[in-house]
Design a protein around this motif. Structure first.
Motif, PDB file in Angstrom:
ATOM      1  N   GLN A   1       0.850  -1.198   0.000  1.00  0.00           N
ATOM      2  CA  GLN A   1       0.000   0.000   0.000  1.00  0.00           C
ATOM      3  C   GLN A   1       0.882   1.242   0.000  1.00  0.00           C
ATOM      4  OE1 GLN A   1      -3.525   0.323   0.145  1.00  0.00           O
ATOM      5  NE2 GLN A   1      -3.121   2.494  -0.073  1.00  0.00           N
ATOM      6  N   SER A   2       0.565   2.221  -0.850  1.00  0.00           N
ATOM      7  CA  SER A   2       1.316   3.478  -0.864  1.00  0.00           C
ATOM      8  C   SER A   2       0.627   4.499   0.027  1.00  0.00           C
ATOM      9  CB  SER A   2       1.428   4.036  -2.280  1.00  0.00           C
ATOM     10  OG  SER A   2       2.277   3.217  -3.038  1.00  0.00           O
ATOM     11  N   TYR A   3       1.428   5.214   0.803  1.00  0.00           N
ATOM     12  CA  TYR A   3       0.939   6.266   1.685  1.00  0.00           C
ATOM     13  C   TYR A   3       1.701   7.545   1.355  1.00  0.00           C
ATOM     14  CZ  TYR A   3      -0.931   2.412   4.411  1.00  0.00           C
ATOM     15  OH  TYR A   3      -1.619   1.303   4.811  1.00  0.00           O
ATOM     16  N   THR A   4       0.981   8.637   1.180  1.00  0.00           N
ATOM     17  CA  THR A   4       1.625   9.915   0.994  1.00  0.00           C
ATOM     18  C   THR A   4       1.518  10.643   2.335  1.00  0.00           C
ATOM     19  OG1 THR A   4       1.076   9.968  -1.332  1.00  0.00           O
ATOM     20  CG2 THR A   4       1.662  12.064  -0.313  1.00  0.00           C
ATOM     21  N   LEU A   5       2.638  10.723   3.025  1.00  0.00           N
ATOM     22  CA  LEU A   5       2.689  11.310   4.353  1.00  0.00           C
ATOM     23  C   LEU A   5       2.895  12.807   4.250  1.00  0.00           C
ATOM     24  CD1 LEU A   5       5.305   8.816   5.865  1.00  0.00           C
ATOM     25  CD2 LEU A   5       2.852   8.494   5.641  1.00  0.00           C
ATOM     26  N   SER A   6       2.290  13.561   5.143  1.00  0.00           N
ATOM     27  CA  SER A   6       2.593  14.986   5.232  1.00  0.00           C
ATOM     28  C   SER A   6       2.593  15.388   6.695  1.00  0.00           C
ATOM     29  CB  SER A   6       1.592  15.828   4.445  1.00  0.00           C
ATOM     30  OG  SER A   6       0.301  15.726   5.000  1.00  0.00           O
ATOM     31  N   LEU A   7       3.516  16.275   7.032  1.00  0.00           N
ATOM     32  CA  LEU A   7       3.680  16.755   8.396  1.00  0.00           C
ATOM     33  C   LEU A   7       3.770  18.268   8.345  1.00  0.00           C
ATOM     34  CD1 LEU A   7       4.287  16.131  11.410  1.00  0.00           C
ATOM     35  CD2 LEU A   7       6.694  16.059  10.794  1.00  0.00           C
ATOM     36  N   THR A   8       2.972  18.953   9.162  1.00  0.00           N
ATOM     37  CA  THR A   8       2.971  20.412   9.203  1.00  0.00           C
ATOM     38  C   THR A   8       3.337  20.865  10.608  1.00  0.00           C
ATOM     39  OG1 THR A   8       1.270  20.513   7.504  1.00  0.00           O
ATOM     40  CG2 THR A   8       1.591  22.496   8.833  1.00  0.00           C
ATOM     41  N   ALA A   9       4.284  21.798  10.683  1.00  0.00           N
ATOM     42  CA  ALA A   9       4.752  22.310  11.975  1.00  0.00           C
ATOM     43  C   ALA A   9       5.247  23.735  11.785  1.00  0.00           C
ATOM     44  CB  ALA A   9       5.876  21.436  12.513  1.00  0.00           C
ATOM     45  N   PRO A  10       5.318  24.510  12.869  1.00  0.00           N
ATOM     46  CA  PRO A  10       5.891  25.860  12.771  1.00  0.00           C
ATOM     47  C   PRO A  10       7.339  25.768  12.313  1.00  0.00           C
ATOM     48  CG  PRO A  10       4.920  25.484  14.940  1.00  0.00           C
ATOM     49  CD  PRO A  10       4.928  24.172  14.232  1.00  0.00           C
ATOM     50  N   ASN A  11       7.827  26.799  11.625  1.00  0.00           N
ATOM     51  CA  ASN A  11       9.225  26.747  11.199  1.00  0.00           C
ATOM     52  C   ASN A  11      10.128  27.699  11.961  1.00  0.00           C
ATOM     53  OD1 ASN A  11       8.369  29.108  10.001  1.00  0.00           O
ATOM     54  ND2 ASN A  11       8.654  28.403   7.905  1.00  0.00           N
ATOM     55  N   ALA A  12       9.592  28.512  12.843  1.00  0.00           N
ATOM     56  CA  ALA A  12      10.404  29.400  13.685  1.00  0.00           C
ATOM     57  C   ALA A  12       9.819  29.393  15.088  1.00  0.00           C
ATOM     58  CB  ALA A  12      10.423  30.817  13.127  1.00  0.00           C
ATOM     59  N   LEU A  13      10.690  29.195  16.088  1.00  0.00           N
ATOM     60  CA  LEU A  13      10.235  29.010  17.464  1.00  0.00           C
ATOM     61  C   LEU A  13      11.116  29.780  18.436  1.00  0.00           C
ATOM     62  CD1 LEU A  13       9.989  25.166  17.028  1.00  0.00           C
ATOM     63  CD2 LEU A  13       8.042  26.705  17.210  1.00  0.00           C
ATOM     64  N   PRO A  14      10.587  30.132  19.614  1.00  0.00           N
ATOM     65  CA  PRO A  14      11.425  30.788  20.620  1.00  0.00           C
ATOM     66  C   PRO A  14      12.403  29.787  21.255  1.00  0.00           C
ATOM     67  CG  PRO A  14       9.182  30.513  21.445  1.00  0.00           C
ATOM     68  CD  PRO A  14       9.188  30.046  20.023  1.00  0.00           C
ATOM     69  N   ALA A  15      13.662  30.181  21.400  1.00  0.00           N
ATOM     70  CA  ALA A  15      14.704  29.289  21.934  1.00  0.00           C
ATOM     71  C   ALA A  15      14.395  28.801  23.336  1.00  0.00           C
ATOM     72  CB  ALA A  15      16.057  29.990  21.906  1.00  0.00           C
ATOM     73  N   ALA A  16      13.748  29.640  24.153  1.00  0.00           N
ATOM     74  CA  ALA A  16      13.465  29.266  25.540  1.00  0.00           C
ATOM     75  C   ALA A  16      12.418  28.170  25.640  1.00  0.00           C
ATOM     76  CB  ALA A  16      13.003  30.487  26.322  1.00  0.00           C
ATOM     77  N   GLY A  17      11.626  27.987  24.595  1.00  0.00           N
ATOM     78  CA  GLY A  17      10.648  26.922  24.585  1.00  0.00           C
ATOM     79  C   GLY A  17       9.231  27.397  24.404  1.00  0.00           C
ATOM     80  N   SER A  18       8.430  26.538  23.798  1.00  0.00           N
ATOM     81  CA  SER A  18       7.007  26.816  23.631  1.00  0.00           C
ATOM     82  C   SER A  18       6.293  25.528  23.267  1.00  0.00           C
ATOM     83  CB  SER A  18       6.774  27.866  22.544  1.00  0.00           C
ATOM     84  OG  SER A  18       7.133  27.371  21.284  1.00  0.00           O
ATOM     85  N   ASN A  19       4.990  25.537  23.490  1.00  0.00           N
ATOM     86  CA  ASN A  19       4.159  24.423  23.052  1.00  0.00           C
ATOM     87  C   ASN A  19       3.737  24.707  21.616  1.00  0.00           C
ATOM     88  OD1 ASN A  19       4.281  23.141  25.541  1.00  0.00           O
ATOM     89  ND2 ASN A  19       2.484  24.216  26.301  1.00  0.00           N
ATOM     90  N   VAL A  20       3.832  23.696  20.767  1.00  0.00           N
ATOM     91  CA  VAL A  20       3.447  23.862  19.372  1.00  0.00           C
ATOM     92  C   VAL A  20       2.486  22.753  18.974  1.00  0.00           C
ATOM     93  CG1 VAL A  20       5.581  25.031  18.721  1.00  0.00           C
ATOM     94  CG2 VAL A  20       5.425  22.566  18.453  1.00  0.00           C
ATOM     95  N   SER A  21       1.631  23.079  18.055  1.00  0.00           N
ATOM     96  CA  SER A  21       0.700  22.102  17.509  1.00  0.00           C
ATOM     97  C   SER A  21       1.263  21.586  16.199  1.00  0.00           C
ATOM     98  CB  SER A  21      -0.662  22.754  17.277  1.00  0.00           C
ATOM     99  OG  SER A  21      -1.577  21.808  16.789  1.00  0.00           O
TER     100      SER A  21
END
Length: 187
Positions: free
Chosen positions: A41-61
């Motif tokens: 079975q072929s699966y086309t995977l995709s992943l979406t995430a922020p590309n810039a973040l604060p160095a000290a840390g943050s929660n991301v979806s």
């Protein structure tokens, strides 16, 4: 008076547009993808995430779609291994590591999320099942990320590049088919 109202409305519209542009750029996201064949079975995977973040840390979806619901994956922030070009899936042959929080099966760090349809209930604080439709799995996960992955590895320092990734879970950790990289930078 009508000219003042028109001018005021124009200033409000311009301010709203500037605010929208500012919010869009600070919340920008990137998507990476890959097509794999698993069990015929072929699966086309995709992943979406922020590309810039604060160095000290943050929660991301982070969201993913097109995954094999029979293959669990971890979602987390990892250093990009030597030899991996995040723009070229044919180079994705080395396990993404080290990762913030390691293989956090207990969910104590919040730095990774385990997505699987069979065993998610074993780790209720950091796992969830796929949302399944048409033989494909999708997910949305919240993870905590920061630039310092370990005592010796910091994203953006000493040549270390990082990405939010998916990778096969601990039941199939040598399988590189489900690796997908979204490169991130820290400010």
């Amino acid at each position: 008076m009508p000219a003042v109202r028109v001018l005021r409305a124009a200033l409000v519209a311009a301010s709203a547009a500037a605010l929208t542009v500012g919010l869009a750029s600070s919340a920008s996201a990137a998507t990476a993808g890959r097509t794999v064949t698993d069990g015929g079975q072929s699966y086309t995977l995709s992943l979406t995430a922020p590309n810039a973040l604060p160095a000290a840390g943050s929660n991301v979806s982070v969201s993913g779609s097109g995954y094999n619901p029979d293959q669990g994956v971890y979602v987390g922030l990892c250093a990009v291994p030597a030899g991996v070009n995040t723009s070229d899936p044919s180079t994705w042959n080395n396990k993404p590591t080290p990762c913030l929080g390691g293989q956090d099966e207990s969910g104590t760090t919040g730095a990774s999320h385990w997505v699987n349809s069979d065993w998610y209930w074993l780790s209720p604080s950091n796992s969830s099942p796929y949302t399944e439709s048409g033989g494909r799995g999708s997910f949305t996960a919240s993870i905590h990320v920061k630039a310092k992955i370990s005592d010796t590895v910091t994203c953006g320092q000493s040549g270390v590049t990082c990405a939010i990734v998916t990778r096969a879970d601990h039941y199939d950790s040598a399988d590189r088919k489900y690796d997908v990289y979204v490169p991130v930078t820290f400010s």
